[in-house]
Design a protein around this motif. Structure first.
Motif, PDB file in Angstrom:
ATOM      1  N   ALA A  26       0.750  -1.410  -0.125  1.00 12.23           N
ATOM      2  CA  ALA A  26       0.032   0.187  -0.116  1.00 12.23           C
ATOM      3  C   ALA A  26       0.718   0.987  -0.416  1.00 12.23           C
ATOM      4  O   ALA A  26       0.893   2.750  -0.677  1.00 12.23           O
ATOM      5  N   GLY A  31      -1.005   3.906  -0.985  1.00 11.96           N
ATOM      6  CA  GLY A  31      -1.857   4.216   0.160  1.00 11.96           C
ATOM      7  C   GLY A  31      -2.867   3.472  -0.689  1.00 11.96           C
ATOM      8  O   GLY A  31      -3.363   2.527  -1.210  1.00 11.96           O
ATOM      9  N   LEU A  32      -3.469   3.582   0.987  1.00 10.37           N
ATOM     10  CA  LEU A  32      -5.379   2.429   0.632  1.00 10.37           C
ATOM     11  C   LEU A  32      -5.986   3.205  -0.601  1.00 10.37           C
ATOM     12  O   LEU A  32      -5.985   1.768  -1.128  1.00 10.37           O
ATOM     13  N   ASP A  33      -6.704   4.121  -1.015  1.00  8.21           N
ATOM     14  CA  ASP A  33      -6.859   4.167  -1.832  1.00  8.21           C
ATOM     15  C   ASP A  33      -6.577   4.086  -3.460  1.00  8.21           C
ATOM     16  O   ASP A  33      -7.290   3.484  -3.898  1.00  8.21           O
ATOM     17  N   PRO A  34      -5.453   3.879  -3.669  1.00 11.52           N
ATOM     18  CA  PRO A  34      -4.390   4.007  -4.759  1.00 11.52           C
ATOM     19  C   PRO A  34      -4.283   2.439  -4.769  1.00 11.52           C
ATOM     20  O   PRO A  34      -4.731   1.829  -5.604  1.00 11.52           O
ATOM     21  N   MET A  36      -6.430   0.064  -3.610  1.00  9.09           N
ATOM     22  CA  MET A  36      -8.255  -0.406  -3.942  1.00  9.09           C
ATOM     23  C   MET A  36      -8.090   0.075  -5.495  1.00  9.09           C
ATOM     24  O   MET A  36      -8.983  -0.733  -6.336  1.00  9.09           O
ATOM     25  N   ARG A  37      -7.767   1.051  -6.181  1.00  7.41           N
ATOM     26  CA  ARG A  37      -7.907   1.271  -7.109  1.00  7.41           C
ATOM     27  C   ARG A  37      -6.757   0.596  -8.483  1.00  7.41           C
ATOM     28  O   ARG A  37      -6.766   0.991  -9.671  1.00  7.41           O
ATOM     29  N   HIS A  38      -5.466  -0.302  -7.407  1.00  5.77           N
ATOM     30  CA  HIS A  38      -5.024  -0.656  -8.911  1.00  5.77           C
ATOM     31  C   HIS A  38      -5.072  -2.264  -8.741  1.00  5.77           C
ATOM     32  O   HIS A  38      -4.779  -2.761  -8.049  1.00  5.77           O
TER      33      HIS A  38
END
Length: 232
Positions: A26, A31-34, A36-38
């Motif tokens: 992560a 980070g967490l948001d990138p 989850m979108r990777h």
């Protein structure tokens, strides 16, 4: 039968490893948001969710009845740390656009597939060895060369799987910045193999030399041969 009390510590250790792997990856992708979108990072981590507890549970309760051992802790540390940090560093290289490799999505998803295949090969090799699997080069009193299976095609399928995992992760993120880690991993594996094969030749003599002549270390040879080193 494997003692039941060993299962819980093994799974707990696997959980700790997964949390660490998740945190590092992560951080690498930003980070967490990138994360989850990777999709490639998610696919890699999904394979770790399956492989890590399986590998932990497959590690046997080994006999300490050793007749020879040559611990090389520097090599062991290298083989542990490089695969741990390569995904995060490779993801960081992609995020920073460091020496991106040509090939686009095909290369990167091919890397994911190679990494998953490497993990599967590593698991299969460990399962076949059973109690003969060892994190350090050693030979047990009742050690025996095994015929058939993966070791009839290459002498070191477990190490081949580990190298495929490492290379696959680098390709999955497409940054050449971490290719030197693949080279370092290969050098560490080569040193480990030389140590192990020295032990096996001392123990099994002509039987091992004949096996080595028939079966390639990492690439199958045209002439068929069957046998096992008893190490990954």
């Amino acid at each position: 039968m494997t003692p039941a009390p060993r299962t819980a510590p093994s799974l707990l250790g696997a959980l700790v490893v997964l949390v660490l792997d998740f945190g590092l990856l992560a951080l690498g992708v930003g980070g967490l948001d990138p994360f989850m979108r990777h999709p490639r990072a998610l696919a890699l981590f999904a394979s770790w969710l399956i492989a890590t507890p399986v590998l932990a549970l497959l590690r046997p309760v080994r006999s300490r009845d050793l007749v020879a051992a040559r611990p090389d802790r520097l090599v062991l540390l290298t083989l542990l740390l490089i695969p741990m940090f390569t995904p995060a560093l490779s993801a960081l290289g992609e995020r920073r656009h460091l020496w991106l490799l040509a090939g686009g999505a095909a290369l990167r998803w091919g890397g994911v597939a190679l990494s998953v295949a490497g993990l599967a090969l590593r698991i299969a090799a460990m399962r076949q060895l059973g109690s003969r699997f060892s994190p350090l080069p050693s030979v047990q009193r009742d050690h025996a060369l095994e015929t058939g299976g993966l070791y009839g095609f290459v002498r070191h399928p477990g190490y081949l799987g580990a190298f495929a995992f490492e290379l696959g992760v680098v390709l999955a993120f497409g940054s050449a910045a971490t290719l030197p880690l693949v080279l370092l991993m290969g050098l560490a594996i080569g040193r480990r193999v030389a140590t192990e094969e020295g032990l096996l030749e001392e123990r099994f003599g002509g039987d091992f030399r004949g096996y080595r002549a028939r079966v390639g270390g990492f690439v199958p040879r045209l002439r068929s041969g069957r046998g096992s080193t008893g190490n990954p």
